[in-house]
Design a protein around this motif. Structure first.
Motif, mmCIF file in Angstrom:
data_model
loop_
_atom_site.group_PDB
_atom_site.id
_atom_site.type_symbol
_atom_site.label_atom_id
_atom_site.label_comp_id
_atom_site.label_asym_id
_atom_site.label_seq_id
_atom_site.Cartn_x
_atom_site.Cartn_y
_atom_site.Cartn_z
ATOM 1 N N PHE A 33 0.842 -1.200 0.000
ATOM 2 C CA PHE A 33 0.000 0.000 0.000
ATOM 3 C C PHE A 33 0.866 1.236 0.000
ATOM 4 O O PHE A 33 1.831 1.315 0.754
ATOM 5 C CB PHE A 33 -0.897 0.029 1.245
ATOM 6 C CG PHE A 33 -2.155 -0.739 1.055
ATOM 7 C CD1 PHE A 33 -3.276 -0.132 0.527
ATOM 8 C CD2 PHE A 33 -2.205 -2.076 1.385
ATOM 9 C CE1 PHE A 33 -4.437 -0.843 0.330
ATOM 10 C CE2 PHE A 33 -3.360 -2.804 1.197
ATOM 11 C CZ PHE A 33 -4.483 -2.182 0.662
ATOM 12 N N PHE A 39 -4.409 9.219 2.960
ATOM 13 C CA PHE A 39 -5.093 7.927 2.763
ATOM 14 C C PHE A 39 -5.708 7.433 4.067
ATOM 15 O O PHE A 39 -6.437 6.457 4.091
ATOM 16 C CB PHE A 39 -4.127 6.867 2.200
ATOM 17 C CG PHE A 39 -3.533 7.250 0.861
ATOM 18 C CD1 PHE A 39 -4.176 8.156 0.050
ATOM 19 C CD2 PHE A 39 -2.330 6.703 0.435
ATOM 20 C CE1 PHE A 39 -3.633 8.521 -1.172
ATOM 21 C CE2 PHE A 39 -1.780 7.060 -0.784
ATOM 22 C CZ PHE A 39 -2.442 7.981 -1.595
ATOM 23 N N ARG A 136 -11.645 4.099 -11.412
ATOM 24 C CA ARG A 136 -12.283 4.159 -10.092
ATOM 25 C C ARG A 136 -13.618 4.899 -10.090
ATOM 26 O O ARG A 136 -14.104 5.307 -9.034
ATOM 27 C CB ARG A 136 -11.310 4.800 -9.088
ATOM 28 C CG ARG A 136 -10.065 3.955 -8.887
ATOM 29 C CD ARG A 136 -9.063 4.525 -7.930
ATOM 30 N NE ARG A 136 -7.926 3.618 -7.831
ATOM 31 C CZ ARG A 136 -6.966 3.522 -8.743
ATOM 32 N NH1 ARG A 136 -6.985 4.298 -9.815
ATOM 33 N NH2 ARG A 136 -5.981 2.655 -8.584
ATOM 34 N N VAL A 228 -11.176 -1.097 -3.928
ATOM 35 C CA VAL A 228 -9.863 -0.486 -3.645
ATOM 36 C C VAL A 228 -8.792 -1.579 -3.706
ATOM 37 O O VAL A 228 -7.708 -1.404 -4.260
ATOM 38 C CB VAL A 228 -9.842 0.205 -2.252
ATOM 39 C CG1 VAL A 228 -8.441 0.679 -1.900
ATOM 40 C CG2 VAL A 228 -10.801 1.381 -2.212
ATOM 41 N N LYS A 232 -6.259 -1.678 -6.810
ATOM 42 C CA LYS A 232 -5.062 -1.162 -6.145
ATOM 43 C C LYS A 232 -5.240 0.316 -5.850
ATOM 44 O O LYS A 232 -6.067 0.985 -6.463
ATOM 45 C CB LYS A 232 -3.789 -1.391 -6.953
ATOM 46 C CG LYS A 232 -3.557 -2.853 -7.215
ATOM 47 C CD LYS A 232 -2.190 -3.090 -7.801
ATOM 48 C CE LYS A 232 -2.033 -4.534 -8.199
ATOM 49 N NZ LYS A 232 -2.969 -4.920 -9.263
ATOM 50 N N HIS A 233 -4.444 0.776 -4.862
ATOM 51 C CA HIS A 233 -4.592 2.156 -4.442
ATOM 52 C C HIS A 233 -3.838 3.074 -5.396
ATOM 53 O O HIS A 233 -2.830 2.679 -5.961
ATOM 54 C CB HIS A 233 -4.045 2.310 -3.017
ATOM 55 C CG HIS A 233 -4.703 3.410 -2.278
ATOM 56 N ND1 HIS A 233 -4.412 4.718 -2.531
ATOM 57 C CD2 HIS A 233 -5.644 3.406 -1.319
ATOM 58 C CE1 HIS A 233 -5.149 5.471 -1.749
ATOM 59 N NE2 HIS A 233 -5.913 4.703 -1.000
ATOM 60 N N THR A 234 -4.348 4.305 -5.545
ATOM 61 C CA THR A 234 -3.584 5.304 -6.313
ATOM 62 C C THR A 234 -2.377 5.730 -5.477
ATOM 63 O O THR A 234 -2.302 5.424 -4.290
ATOM 64 C CB THR A 234 -4.432 6.553 -6.566
ATOM 65 O OG1 THR A 234 -4.938 6.979 -5.313
ATOM 66 C CG2 THR A 234 -5.556 6.280 -7.535
ATOM 67 N N GLN A 235 -1.445 6.442 -6.098
ATOM 68 C CA GLN A 235 -0.321 6.977 -5.312
ATOM 69 C C GLN A 235 0.027 8.375 -5.801
ATOM 70 O O GLN A 235 -0.275 8.745 -6.937
ATOM 71 C CB GLN A 235 0.888 6.053 -5.407
ATOM 72 C CG GLN A 235 1.367 5.797 -6.825
ATOM 73 C CD GLN A 235 2.453 4.753 -6.880
ATOM 74 O OE1 GLN A 235 3.068 4.439 -5.870
ATOM 75 N NE2 GLN A 235 2.706 4.212 -8.050
#
Ligand code: HEM
Length: 530
Positions: A33, A39, A136, A228, A232-235
């Motif tokens: 993550f 976040f 998303r 999510v 996968k999470h954005t960064q």
């Protein structure tokens, strides 16, 4: 191997042989993550939801959702002998006669306020960084559903005690239902089981508050988090971070430990507030009677903007064909919120239509690099804030010795004039920040150190940026606006017609940027050609 390890091994084996969980866990517990404080906002929402479930369950043990008339015989003397509903009496009972009852009520109410505040902060983070873009969009739409449900759930929750304040809120809700053209009065009759306030409304909203909406919440939150996980999470952008990788820490042990600790911090803060900060002291308001209303009646903050909109509406009504259409309730109570929430849900699709950008995005935007979106967000926030201020017009008037009419007229004009001004100012600020970034990359950081050159000239020393910082300030993409011509080369008119022209206009507005430094410009400067 110690005895404890042997027992743990046997238990793990037992579970694995029956569920095959080990393979799944091995893969997923290592999931990476990205790390950023913002976040955490989604996590605060999650933890306050858990606190709501726990404290709410405690309250159900004593709360009696009934409109049956009782005489109060509890230990709060000022209301002794007063006739009231069993709902109100049981809330007094929880507050004064159940051990820890008042603390739990207050924790529950504070958790609701934190839940909504964290949800709005989380939404703003997602909006201003463009985390809602493909793939998303669905999660954004689920989020808008959760926000709407949160507002309804909170309203139903604070309506349950049947005190003078909550009864006033229900009266407004009834007016909004009645404002629906044609079906309004029938619907209000149906919801209240007859004339207002009736006997059935509190028991009905109790079922919805403790069963239906929490159930939908659980389902939607599960879907939200699964998405999510899967997408996968954005960064945030930075060296080494691309659209194809995720840079961060593994779920186990780093995130598990952080998340566990963070839950207790959120719980601690909520419990502290519940212990020291009084909230919704219903014994001061008294039981609800339709003929009474107290001065300074305020809803919770997440409903305040809606109340403010209703308060500022001028008295507009139309009488036609035996029906009355109350525009003064219909427009602020249903049409404007409807447009706001539909617009919010559709925004990802509207933005991708405006910009023609149909690609996936896993790297977040810095808000300044998308001036149009940031300005739109500021505009929407200003609109809501002005409405919220008018929701407290009576209290603002008494506290600041102002006339309530002045505040109302101020917000009536303000709600039309201020949002566009906020748009223009925010957009200009974003463009100025882009210009500042450009200067920083080209000329380095101003050190404030003046040096005198041999021929007498004074110059300020500029420190070159680190490669990481320079990368961060220049990594973003700057797209050209869409080129939508009215006619093609053969003179055939674009079938999109006026829609094409509008899209082209929007696209130009959305892509207004200060050009970032090109590699050639940077190289020239490095070689002293400036
Ligand atoms: C009960 C309410 C909600 C809960 C429990 C919740 C929880 C979370 C969590 C834990 C995350 C991952 C961490 C983070 O990015 O903050 C997340 C991501 C996300 N949430 Fe929510 N959320 C809720 C409401 C909302 C709302 C109101 C919106 C917007 C309308 C929204 C849109 C999103 C999106 C698009 C992501 C993906 C973000 C990314 O990958 O960067 N959520 N949510």
């Amino acid at each position: 191997m110690s005895a404890r390890e042997r027992v743990a091994g046997t238990v793990a084996n037992y579970v694995d042989e029956r569920t095959g969980a080990a393979k799944w866990l091995k893969k997923n517990l290592k999931k990476v993550f990205p790390d950023h404080w913002s976040f955490m906002l989604g996590e605060v929402v999650m933890y306050s939801f858990v606190i709501l479930l726990l404290s709410g369950t405690f309250l159900t043990f004593w709360f009696d959702p009934s409109m049956r008339e009782v005489e109060y015989e509890g230990s709060y003397q000022p209301l002794s002998g007063l006739k009231m509903s069993a709902a109100y009496a049981s809330t007094l009972h929880i507050s004064f006669d159940v051990r820890g009852g008042l603390l739990m009520r207050q924790i529950h109410h504070w958790a609701a306020l934190i839940f909504m505040a964290a949800m709005v902060a989380h939404l703003l983070r997602v909006f201003f960084t463009g985390a809602f873009r493909k793939p998303r969009e669905m999660n954004w739409v689920i989020g808008v559903g959760l926000l709407t449900l949160g507002i309804v759930e909170g309203f139903l929750g604070y309506s349950l005690p049947d005190d003078l304040l909550s009864g006033t809120g229900i009266r407004i809700a009834e007016a909004i239902i009645q404002a629906l053209p044609v079906v309004g009065s029938y619907l209000a009759y149906f919801v209240f089981g007859g004339a207002f306030p009736g006997e059935v409304f509190i028991p009905r909203i109790y079922t919805v508050h403790v069963l239906l909406i929490p159930g939908i919440f659980l389902a939607l939150i599960t879907a939200h988090l699964m998405l999510v996980w899967y997408q996968k999470h954005t960064q945030y952008p930075g060296p080494g971070r691309t659209e194809k990788n995720v840079v961060g820490y593994p779920l186990l042990p780093v995130y598990m430990a952080k998340a566990g600790g963070f839950f207790f911090i959120v719980f601690g803060v909520t419990a502290f507030l519940g212990a020291v900060a009084s909230i919704n002291p219903i014994w001061l308001y008294g039981p609800y009677t339709p003929g009474q209303i107290s001065a300074g009646s305020q809803p919770d903050w997440y409903m305040g903007w809606l109340d403010g909109l209703v308060r500022m509406a001028p008295p507009l009504e139309t009488h036609a064909f035996g029906h009355t259409i109350s525009w003064n309730i219909l427009i602020p109570g249903l049409i404007i919120p409807g447009i706001m929430f539909t617009g919010m849900a559709l925004y990802p699709f509207i933005e991708s239509w405006m910009t023609g950008d149909k690609r996936e995005h896993h790297l977040l935007d810095r808000p300044r690099n998308n001036p149009n979106r940031t300005a739109l967000g500021a505009m929407a926030l200003t609109f809501t804030l002005v409405a919220l201020i008018n929701g407290g017009n009576d209290l603002i008037a008494t506290h600041f010795h102002l006339s309530i009419n002045q505040i109302m007229w101020g917000t009536r004009f303000g709600i039309i004039i201020l949002p566009p001004i906020a748009f223009v100012i925010t957009k200009r600020i974003c463009l100025s920040l882009q210009r500042a970034d450009r200067d920083l990359v080209l000329h380095g950081r101003e050190t404030g150190r003046l040096v005198r050159l041999p021929h007498g000239e004074f110059v300020e020393v500029h420190e070159p940026l680190s490669p990481e910082k320079a990368f961060l300030l220049t990594q973003h993409e700057q797209r050209e606006p869409l080129q939508i011509a009215d006619t093609d080369q053969s003179g055939v008119r674009n079938p999109q017609g006026w829609r094409g022209r509008i899209r082209s206009r929007f696209s130009i507005a959305a892509q207004e940027q200060v050009a970032k430094p090109t590699p050639t410009e940077v190289k020239e400067l490095e070689h002293g050609h400036n």
